[in-house]
Scaffold this motif. Structure first.
Motif, PDB file in Angstrom:
ATOM      1  N   VAL A 180     -17.515  32.176  -6.611  1.00 38.50           N
ATOM      2  CA  VAL A 180     -17.278  30.799  -7.044  1.00 38.50           C
ATOM      3  C   VAL A 180     -17.558  30.742  -8.541  1.00 38.50           C
ATOM      4  O   VAL A 180     -18.669  31.053  -8.977  1.00 38.50           O
ATOM      5  N   ILE A 181     -16.533  30.370  -9.297  1.00 40.98           N
ATOM      6  CA  ILE A 181     -16.605  30.458 -10.758  1.00 40.98           C
ATOM      7  C   ILE A 181     -16.471  29.063 -11.352  1.00 40.98           C
ATOM      8  O   ILE A 181     -15.466  28.380 -11.117  1.00 40.98           O
ATOM      9  N   TYR A 182     -17.446  28.648 -12.101  1.00 36.31           N
ATOM     10  CA  TYR A 182     -17.392  27.338 -12.750  1.00 36.31           C
ATOM     11  C   TYR A 182     -16.837  27.500 -14.163  1.00 36.31           C
ATOM     12  O   TYR A 182     -17.394  28.251 -14.969  1.00 36.31           O
ATOM     13  N   ALA A 206      -9.016  35.071  -9.691  1.00 39.20           N
ATOM     14  CA  ALA A 206      -9.492  34.343  -8.505  1.00 39.20           C
ATOM     15  C   ALA A 206      -8.584  34.597  -7.311  1.00 39.20           C
ATOM     16  O   ALA A 206      -9.057  34.848  -6.191  1.00 39.20           O
ATOM     17  N   ASN A 207      -7.288  34.572  -7.539  1.00 38.14           N
ATOM     18  CA  ASN A 207      -6.370  34.840  -6.432  1.00 38.14           C
ATOM     19  C   ASN A 207      -6.483  36.278  -5.936  1.00 38.14           C
ATOM     20  O   ASN A 207      -6.412  36.536  -4.739  1.00 38.14           O
ATOM     21  N   ALA A 208      -6.697  37.190  -6.849  1.00 42.41           N
ATOM     22  CA  ALA A 208      -6.813  38.606  -6.456  1.00 42.41           C
ATOM     23  C   ALA A 208      -8.099  38.862  -5.681  1.00 42.41           C
ATOM     24  O   ALA A 208      -8.149  39.713  -4.791  1.00 42.41           O
ATOM     25  N   ASN A 209      -9.151  38.111  -6.013  1.00 41.24           N
ATOM     26  CA  ASN A 209     -10.457  38.364  -5.404  1.00 41.24           C
ATOM     27  C   ASN A 209     -10.863  37.343  -4.355  1.00 41.24           C
ATOM     28  O   ASN A 209     -11.963  37.426  -3.811  1.00 41.24           O
ATOM     29  N   GLY A 210     -10.005  36.363  -4.111  1.00 36.53           N
ATOM     30  CA  GLY A 210     -10.382  35.322  -3.150  1.00 36.53           C
ATOM     31  C   GLY A 210     -11.465  34.407  -3.673  1.00 36.53           C
ATOM     32  O   GLY A 210     -12.135  33.716  -2.902  1.00 36.53           O
ATOM     33  N   SER A 211     -11.651  34.396  -4.976  1.00 28.83           N
ATOM     34  CA  SER A 211     -12.669  33.516  -5.560  1.00 28.83           C
ATOM     35  C   SER A 211     -12.147  32.088  -5.630  1.00 28.83           C
ATOM     36  O   SER A 211     -10.948  31.832  -5.510  1.00 28.83           O
ATOM     37  N   ILE A 212     -13.059  31.155  -5.806  1.00 25.01           N
ATOM     38  CA  ILE A 212     -12.681  29.759  -6.039  1.00 25.01           C
ATOM     39  C   ILE A 212     -13.146  29.372  -7.437  1.00 25.01           C
ATOM     40  O   ILE A 212     -14.298  29.632  -7.812  1.00 25.01           O
ATOM     41  N   ILE A 213     -12.238  28.770  -8.197  1.00 22.60           N
ATOM     42  CA  ILE A 213     -12.606  28.255  -9.523  1.00 22.60           C
ATOM     43  C   ILE A 213     -12.930  26.771  -9.399  1.00 22.60           C
ATOM     44  O   ILE A 213     -12.130  25.999  -8.877  1.00 22.60           O
ATOM     45  N   MET A 214     -14.121  26.395  -9.841  1.00 28.50           N
ATOM     46  CA  MET A 214     -14.491  24.987  -9.939  1.00 28.50           C
ATOM     47  C   MET A 214     -14.195  24.580 -11.380  1.00 28.50           C
ATOM     48  O   MET A 214     -14.924  24.982 -12.303  1.00 28.50           O
ATOM     49  N   PHE A 215     -13.119  23.827 -11.549  1.00 28.40           N
ATOM     50  CA  PHE A 215     -12.644  23.532 -12.904  1.00 28.40           C
ATOM     51  C   PHE A 215     -13.042  22.116 -13.298  1.00 28.40           C
ATOM     52  O   PHE A 215     -12.555  21.132 -12.740  1.00 28.40           O
ATOM     53  N   ASP A 216     -13.924  22.024 -14.240  1.00 28.27           N
ATOM     54  CA  ASP A 216     -14.433  20.733 -14.705  1.00 28.27           C
ATOM     55  C   ASP A 216     -13.608  20.290 -15.918  1.00 28.27           C
ATOM     56  O   ASP A 216     -13.707  20.871 -16.994  1.00 28.27           O
ATOM     57  N   ALA A 217     -12.794  19.253 -15.699  1.00 27.07           N
ATOM     58  CA  ALA A 217     -11.908  18.766 -16.754  1.00 27.07           C
ATOM     59  C   ALA A 217     -12.319  17.366 -17.201  1.00 27.07           C
ATOM     60  O   ALA A 217     -11.484  16.541 -17.571  1.00 27.07           O
ATOM     61  N   GLU A 244     -10.443  20.887  -8.952  1.00 33.07           N
ATOM     62  CA  GLU A 244     -10.583  20.298 -10.287  1.00 33.07           C
ATOM     63  C   GLU A 244     -11.350  18.986 -10.232  1.00 33.07           C
ATOM     64  O   GLU A 244     -11.091  18.130  -9.386  1.00 33.07           O
ATOM     65  N   PHE A 245     -12.295  18.834 -11.173  1.00 32.38           N
ATOM     66  CA  PHE A 245     -13.099  17.622 -11.270  1.00 32.38           C
ATOM     67  C   PHE A 245     -12.660  16.807 -12.478  1.00 32.38           C
ATOM     68  O   PHE A 245     -12.543  17.342 -13.586  1.00 32.38           O
ATOM     69  N   ARG A 246     -12.445  15.527 -12.265  1.00 37.65           N
ATOM     70  CA  ARG A 246     -12.077  14.632 -13.345  1.00 37.65           C
ATOM     71  C   ARG A 246     -13.034  13.439 -13.359  1.00 37.65           C
ATOM     72  O   ARG A 246     -13.586  13.076 -12.323  1.00 37.65           O
ATOM     73  N   SER A 247     -13.134  12.828 -14.498  1.00 35.00           N
ATOM     74  CA  SER A 247     -14.083  11.734 -14.658  1.00 35.00           C
ATOM     75  C   SER A 247     -13.465  10.657 -15.519  1.00 35.00           C
ATOM     76  O   SER A 247     -12.696  10.953 -16.431  1.00 35.00           O
ATOM     77  N   PHE A 248     -13.777   9.400 -15.235  1.00 34.60           N
ATOM     78  CA  PHE A 248     -13.376   8.325 -16.136  1.00 34.60           C
ATOM     79  C   PHE A 248     -14.471   8.021 -17.155  1.00 34.60           C
ATOM     80  O   PHE A 248     -14.333   7.114 -17.960  1.00 34.60           O
ATOM     81  N   SER A 249     -15.559   8.784 -17.102  1.00 33.70           N
ATOM     82  CA  SER A 249     -16.713   8.504 -17.963  1.00 33.70           C
ATOM     83  C   SER A 249     -16.359   8.608 -19.435  1.00 33.70           C
ATOM     84  O   SER A 249     -16.626   7.703 -20.212  1.00 33.70           O
ATOM     85  N   LYS A 250     -15.776   9.717 -19.812  1.00 31.52           N
ATOM     86  CA  LYS A 250     -15.481   9.953 -21.226  1.00 31.52           C
ATOM     87  C   LYS A 250     -14.059   9.489 -21.538  1.00 31.52           C
ATOM     88  O   LYS A 250     -13.751   9.092 -22.646  1.00 31.52           O
ATOM     89  N   THR A 251     -13.192   9.528 -20.538  1.00 33.80           N
ATOM     90  CA  THR A 251     -11.814   9.051 -20.680  1.00 33.80           C
ATOM     91  C   THR A 251     -11.775   7.576 -21.046  1.00 33.80           C
ATOM     92  O   THR A 251     -11.016   7.153 -21.906  1.00 33.80           O
TER      93      THR A 251
END
Lengths: 406, 406
Positions: A180-182, A206-217, A244-251
C-alpha cells in the motif's frame, strides 16, 4: 478484562504542532509587542464563496420546513453532489468515473485515516519521507507499522521513500515489498508535484505488484502547469490500482465546514474482492453521510458563479505563494513547491537545522513556519511556509526575511 | 500484493432495510394507488427548531467574512458546545463530567462504529439480542466476532444476551466472558428502558470484571419516567467502566445535519492506559472535528428558546408513540416501549412470524414496519413501529390496523 489496542502505546507523542505552539507561546509571552505572522499550519483564512454561503443558507431553510426537511441522507452522499463531481472533476478531464465510485464524507482526513479499515493488518505500507503524519499514524494504530525506532524516527515495518531535492521530489520505486503506497501530489509538505510520466511509473509498479496506491489529491486545485495530472485516473491503468482522496478544504475553504470525497473505482479488486463494495459497506456501517447543509454548499462550488468565486480565492493564495517564492529566492534561499501548491518548501541555510531555523525566524523575524524535520527525517534542513495567510502580511513577512538575511 | 481485510467477506448481506425496501417497492409498483404510511425506519420528519435554524444561519454568515471565518476547529469539538453539554446534560443532573471528557462528532453512528479502534482485537463482545446492527457489524469487521453462523443468525465469538418480554427486557448477566458490553437505553429496537437499579448491576459487573460498557443513550431525551437514568454516569461507579454515546439526531432532528458526542471519562483505564487519551489520539489522527456550522446549531438546543422548541417536537413524537401504543393495544396487541421511547415493539399475533406480519401490514393495511427478526433471533415474533411520522398519518395507521384486526 477488556484490553485496549496495544498499538497506541507505541505511538510517539504528536510532537510537531504542539511543540510549535509551545515555542510560539513562550516567545509571545516574553515579547507581547511582537507582531507574529503565521505561516505554519496549512489552514485557509479567506471566507467561503458567496455562492456557497447562499447555497448553505438555502439548505438551512430547507431544514426549517417539514416539506423540504432532510433526515438521514445516503451514506455515500447525495446524488446531486456525486453526479456534479463526476461530471466536473472527472468527465470534464476525460476521466470516466461513475457517480457510485464517489463517496462523499466529512473530509479527506477521515477518509485517509479510515481507509485502512478495509485492508488486512498484514500489508507493508510505503510512504514518502517527508510525509503527512496521518498516513503513518493511522497505520501504526492498526498494527501495520511494527515498532517505533525513536532514534531513527521511523517505524520498523514501514517502507520510507526519501523524497528530496536529490531525486527531484519523485521517490524511487521501493526495493522491498510495498503493498500500500501513499502518494500525495501536489505534495504536503514539499509543494512539489508528480508529472503524468512519473505517476505512470507508479501505476505500472502497482499493477505489476498488486499494490494499492492511496493518492491524496487534496491540493489538486492549485495545479496550474500542464503535464501534471489533477487525478491519478488520468494515468492509464490507475483504476485497477488506486484510491483517490479529494477535499473541499483547500479547494473552497471548507476546513471548518467539513466535506471531501474518496474515489474507489469498481475495477479495483484484491483477493477477489471489490474495494468499492468494501468501502461502501464500511461507510454504511460506520458513517451516516455528510451533513445535507454542507453537501449543498459543496455542490455550489461547481456552479458557474461558484467556480469563478473559488478561482478568485485560489488566485489570492497563488499570489501569496508567488510572493513567498520570489521573496525567499531574492533573500538567497533555494525554494521548492509554490507553483502548483500553496506550500513552499524552503532549504535552510547551510548547516542550520529545521528547528534552529524555525527558532531564528520566530525570534528574529516573528514569522511562524513549520520545521521540515517534523514531517520525517528527510525533511531535516527545510522549513515549510504556507500561502494561506493575508496578502499584506505575506508581503511583510518576506520583507522581514530579506532584512534578516541581508 | 495488497491484502484486504478478510473479515468483510464473513459479513452477511445487510439484509434488513434493503429487503424492506424491495418488498415495499414491489408492492407499490403493483398497487400504485396505495397510500403507504411509513413507520419503519427511525428517521425524524419534523423540521429543525427555529433557534437551531437561526444559529446555523448566523454561523453560515460567520463563514462569509474573514473576521469571523472559522477554519480547522478542535478535533474534540468547540468549547462553546462541550461546556454547555457538560453543564446542561450532566451537571444539571448532578453528574460530574468535565468538558474534556466530551468529544463532539458527526454523529453517534460514527462513534459507535469507530470506538473499536482503541480496543484490542482480542476482546469478547456482548450484545443484547435484538440489537442495533452497528455494534455487531463494526466488531465483525474488526475481527472480534469469529465466524457467522447463518443458520443460528449469530457470530461464533459474540456473546448474545436475549432481551425479551420474558426477562422484562433486562438481559441477564452473561455466564461466559464479556469484555465489552453494548447496552442501549432507551433501547433500539425494543423501546424499553433500564432502570437505575438494573444498570447498577451492570456497572458493578463491569467494574468487577474489568469490562467496558458501551452505553448508547441516543434516545435519552424521550425519557419521561423517574428512576430511569438519562446518563449511565448517574449510576455510581460508571466512570471507571463506561463510555456513553449521545446524539442530536432524535433529540433535535439532526439526522441529516449530523452531530453527536461521546463521553470518555478520564477515570476509565484498562491495561494502565487512559481511554480518554486514546480516543483523543484516535480523533486527532482520523477525524478533523465536526462542522462549525452544525456545532453552532447544536449549541442552540441548549438555549432557553431552543430547549422549549425541541421539547415541542419531542411532545409531538411522544404523542404519536402514545397513539400507536393505545391503538395497537385497542386492536388486541401486546406492546412494549413507547413510553420513554419513540419505538413501539409489538408482539405479532400467535404463530405469525415477523416477516409474515410485516407483509400482512404492508399488503392489507399499507403500513411499513420493521420486522423484529431483522434485529436478531430474539426479535422474531415482533415488529418495530416508530413514532417519527406525521401525526395524522399515525392516527390513520392505527385506524387501519384496528379495522384489519377487527
Amino acid at each position: 478484562m477488556a484490553k485496549v489496542n496495544p498499538n497506541y502505546q507505541k505511538l510517539p507523542g504528536s510532537y510537531l504542532f504542539s511543540e510549535i505552539a509551545r515555542r510560539t507561546a513562550a516567545y509571545s509571552e516574553a515579547h507581547s509587542e511582537a507582531k507574529l505572522i503565521k505561516m505554519g499550519i496549512g489552514d485557509v483564512t479567506r471566507p467561503l464563496a458567496p455562492a456557497v454561503i447562499e447555497a448553505m443558507h438555502a439548505a438551512v431553510d430547507d431544514m426549517a420546513r417539514s416539506e423540504t426537511f432532510h433526515g438521514y441522507g445516503p451514506e455515500q452522499g447525495y446524488d446531486f453532489l456525486r453526479s456534479v463531481i463526476a461530471e466536473k472533476d472527472f468527465h470534464a478531464r476525460g476521466v470516466d468515473i461513475a457517480d457510485d465510485e464517489i463517496f462523499i464524507s466529512d473530509g479527506a482526513k477521515s477518509d485517509c485515516g479510515n481507509i485502512g479499515d478495509i485492508l488486512d493488518v498484514d500489508n507493508v505500507i510505503a510512504v514518502c519521507d517527508p510525509v503527512y503524519p496521518v498516513y503513518v499514524d493511522s497505520n501504526a494504530m492498526a498494527g501495520r507499522a511494527g515498532d517505533y525506532d525513536a532514534e531513527a524516527e521511523r517505524w520498523t515495518n514501514i517502507t520510507y521513500m526519501p523524497t528530496t531535492a536529490e531525486n527531484g521530489f519523485c521517490p524511487a520505486l521501493p526495493e522491498g515489498r510495498a503493498d500500500v503506497i501513499y502518494l500525495c501530489s501536489p505534495n504536503n509538505p514539499t509543494g512539489t508535484v508528480l508529472t503524468a510520466d512519473q505517476l505512470k511509473v507508479w501505476v505500472d509498479y502497482a499493477n505489476a505488484n498488486g499494490s494499492i496506491i492511496m493518492f491524496d489529491a487534496a491540493y489538486e486545485r492549485f495545479i496550474v502547469e500542464g503535464g501534471v495530472p489533477h487525478s491519478i485516473y488520468e494515468v492509464e491503468g490507475a483504476k485497477t490500482c488506486a484510491i483517490e482522496f479529494r477535499s473541499f478544504s483547500k479547494t473552497a475553504g471548507f476546513t471548518g465546514a467539513r466535506c471531501g470525497y474518496t474515489v474507489v473505482p469498481k475495477e479495483l479488486e484484491r483477493d477477489g474482492q471489490s474495494l468499492n463494495a468494501m468501502w461502501n459497506r464500511r461507510q454504511c456501517t460506520k458513517f451516516n453521510g455528510a451533513s445535507y447543509i454542507i453537501q449543498r454548499g459543496a455542490a455550489a462550488i461547481y456552479t458557474e458563479e461558484g467556480e469563478r468565486q473559488i478561482e478568485e480565492t485560489l488566485a489570492y493564495y497563488r499570489n501569496n505563494a508567488r510572493v513567498i517564492k520570489e521573496g525567499l529566492e531574492a533573500a538567497g534561499f533555494t525554494v521548492y513547491g509554490a507553483v502548483n501548491s500553496p506550500y513552499i518548501w524552503c532549504k535552510t541555510p547551510e548547516g542550520v537545522g529545521s528547528w534552529e531555523f524555525f527558532d531564528k525566524l520566530l525570534t528574529e523575524a516573528n514569522i511562524i513556519t513549520t520545521p521540515g524535520a517534523g514531517f520525517g527525517p528527510s525533511g531535516e534542513g527545510y522549513v515549510r511556509l504556507t500561502a494561506f495567510g493575508d496578502a499584506d502580511a505575506t508581503i511583510e513577512a518576506m520583507e522581514r526575511i530579506k532584512k534578516l538575511m541581508a
